[in-house]
Design a protein around this motif. Structure first.
Motif, PDB file in Angstrom:
ATOM      1  N   ASP A  64       0.786  -1.231   0.000  1.00  0.00           N
ATOM      2  CA  ASP A  64       0.000   0.000   0.000  1.00  0.00           C
ATOM      3  C   ASP A  64       0.819   1.283   0.000  1.00  0.00           C
ATOM      4  O   ASP A  64       0.264   2.364  -0.145  1.00  0.00           O
ATOM      5  N   ARG A  65       2.149   1.187   0.119  1.00  0.00           N
ATOM      6  CA  ARG A  65       2.893   2.445   0.124  1.00  0.00           C
ATOM      7  C   ARG A  65       4.395   2.223  -0.044  1.00  0.00           C
ATOM      8  O   ARG A  65       5.009   1.522   0.751  1.00  0.00           O
ATOM      9  N   TYR A  66       4.960   2.792  -1.108  1.00  0.00           N
ATOM     10  CA  TYR A  66       6.402   3.008  -1.146  1.00  0.00           C
ATOM     11  C   TYR A  66       6.690   4.197  -2.048  1.00  0.00           C
ATOM     12  O   TYR A  66       5.821   4.671  -2.773  1.00  0.00           O
ATOM     13  N   THR A  67       7.917   4.695  -1.984  1.00  0.00           N
ATOM     14  CA  THR A  67       8.219   6.021  -2.508  1.00  0.00           C
ATOM     15  C   THR A  67       9.107   5.961  -3.745  1.00  0.00           C
ATOM     16  O   THR A  67      10.040   5.156  -3.819  1.00  0.00           O
ATOM     17  N   LEU A  68       8.805   6.837  -4.697  1.00  0.00           N
ATOM     18  CA  LEU A  68       9.652   7.084  -5.860  1.00  0.00           C
ATOM     19  C   LEU A  68      10.062   8.553  -5.810  1.00  0.00           C
ATOM     20  O   LEU A  68       9.204   9.440  -5.754  1.00  0.00           O
ATOM     21  N   THR A  69      11.373   8.814  -5.786  1.00  0.00           N
ATOM     22  CA  THR A  69      11.860  10.186  -5.703  1.00  0.00           C
ATOM     23  C   THR A  69      12.740  10.507  -6.910  1.00  0.00           C
ATOM     24  O   THR A  69      13.417   9.628  -7.459  1.00  0.00           O
ATOM     25  N   TYR A  70      12.727  11.775  -7.305  1.00  0.00           N
ATOM     26  CA  TYR A  70      13.584  12.258  -8.384  1.00  0.00           C
ATOM     27  C   TYR A  70      14.522  13.320  -7.821  1.00  0.00           C
ATOM     28  O   TYR A  70      14.098  14.208  -7.064  1.00  0.00           O
ATOM     29  N   SER A  71      15.797  13.228  -8.198  1.00  0.00           N
ATOM     30  CA  SER A  71      16.795  14.142  -7.649  1.00  0.00           C
ATOM     31  C   SER A  71      17.863  14.432  -8.694  1.00  0.00           C
ATOM     32  O   SER A  71      17.965  13.752  -9.721  1.00  0.00           O
ATOM     33  N   LEU A  72      18.675  15.458  -8.410  1.00  0.00           N
ATOM     34  CA  LEU A  72      19.828  15.738  -9.251  1.00  0.00           C
ATOM     35  C   LEU A  72      20.928  14.720  -8.953  1.00  0.00           C
ATOM     36  O   LEU A  72      21.028  14.213  -7.832  1.00  0.00           O
ATOM     37  N   PRO A  73      21.778  14.413  -9.940  1.00  0.00           N
ATOM     38  CA  PRO A  73      22.907  13.525  -9.653  1.00  0.00           C
ATOM     39  C   PRO A  73      23.921  14.236  -8.773  1.00  0.00           C
ATOM     40  O   PRO A  73      23.940  15.469  -8.697  1.00  0.00           O
TER      41      PRO A  73
END
Length: 257
Positions: A64-73
């Protein structure tokens, strides 16, 4: 001569398709964005076409829940971005042209060049993979009925010792639009479905492996940068048997930009 009703109907179809267009202004990955995903049971994505109703309101939740994050290298020194095995001058790269997507302990590397979003590799504690000929993840703008096709090559290491090499094709088509009923009961209209089929073939000519195909369908709605629903299916090309299948729900209220 077209009747007023027919003209109105054609206008509605054209507007619906236009509203579902994917473009760099509204759909390109952005560093700092966070998505909450729910893994749900796989549901047949159905046939392509216009004005389709996809009802996913009955699917059951698996995780029911896990995270996808976007970031700079990360920066190497003050002037170089380090994206996997690649090094890029900070002064040469536009804002958000280099992005790292992180989920399930895996980092996926992306680079925007021109109108194409390329996947340059990924890595986790077990696998390090680089696309020596980058994989075209998306090209903008993308409208209903359009197709993007390209080839790719990859090499990498499994467990730090076993060489991995593969090649294949990626075909992405905006193949359907219509109305989507989400697992939480909300309805989005219009939505655009984008289907991607990636073939994965061993480069060893003596290999008995006939290859695999990864079929992914994503549903996009106006006002949201990322898909709101996704199905994934992996099959053997030799006998068309299914290796695995799953699906993901991205609750729109949990898209944090």
């Amino acid at each position: 001569m077209k009747t007023p009703f027919l003209v109105f109907s054609l206008h509605i179809l054209a507007v619906s398709a236009l509203y579902c267009q994917l473009n760099t202004s509204h759909n390109h990955l952005r560093a700092g964005d966070v998505l909450i995903k729910q893994q749900v049971e796989y549901t047949d994505p159905g046939e392509p076409g216009k004005n389709i109703i996809w009802d996913f309101s009955k699917v059951k939740t698996i995780n029911d829940r896990y995270t996808l994050t976007y970031s700079l290298p990360p920066l190497q020194g003050d002037s170089l971005y380090r994206l996997g095995s690649g090094r890029y001058k900070k002064t040469d790269e536009a804002a958000h042209s280099l992005i790292v997507g992180t989920e399930h302990n895996t980092m996926y590397y992306y680079r925007m060049t021109g109108d194409s979003l390329l996947q340059t590799g990924h890595e986790n504690p077990t696998i390090q993979l680089e696309y020596t000929r980058p994989l075209v993840h998306m090209a903008y703008p993308l409208n209903y009925g359009q197709t993007i096709a390209s080839g790719y090559r990859s090499k990498g290491l499994y467990s730090g010792t076993v060489d991995m090499q593969s090649q294949g094709t990626v075909v992405t088509t905006a193949d359907a639009y219509g109305k989507l009923v989400l697992p939480d009961g909300d309805t989005l209209n219009p939505v655009l479905r984008v289907k991607t089929v990636q073939t994965i073939l061993a480069t060893d000519e003596n290999s008995q492996d006939k290859g695999k195909a990864l079929e992914t369908c994503r549903w996009y709605s106006k006002g949201y940068r990322y898909p709101v629903f996704e199905t994934v299916r992996n099959i053997n090309l030799g006998d068309s048997t299914e290796i695995f299948s799953t699906a993901f729900f991205f609750p729109p209220q949990d898209h944090l930009y």
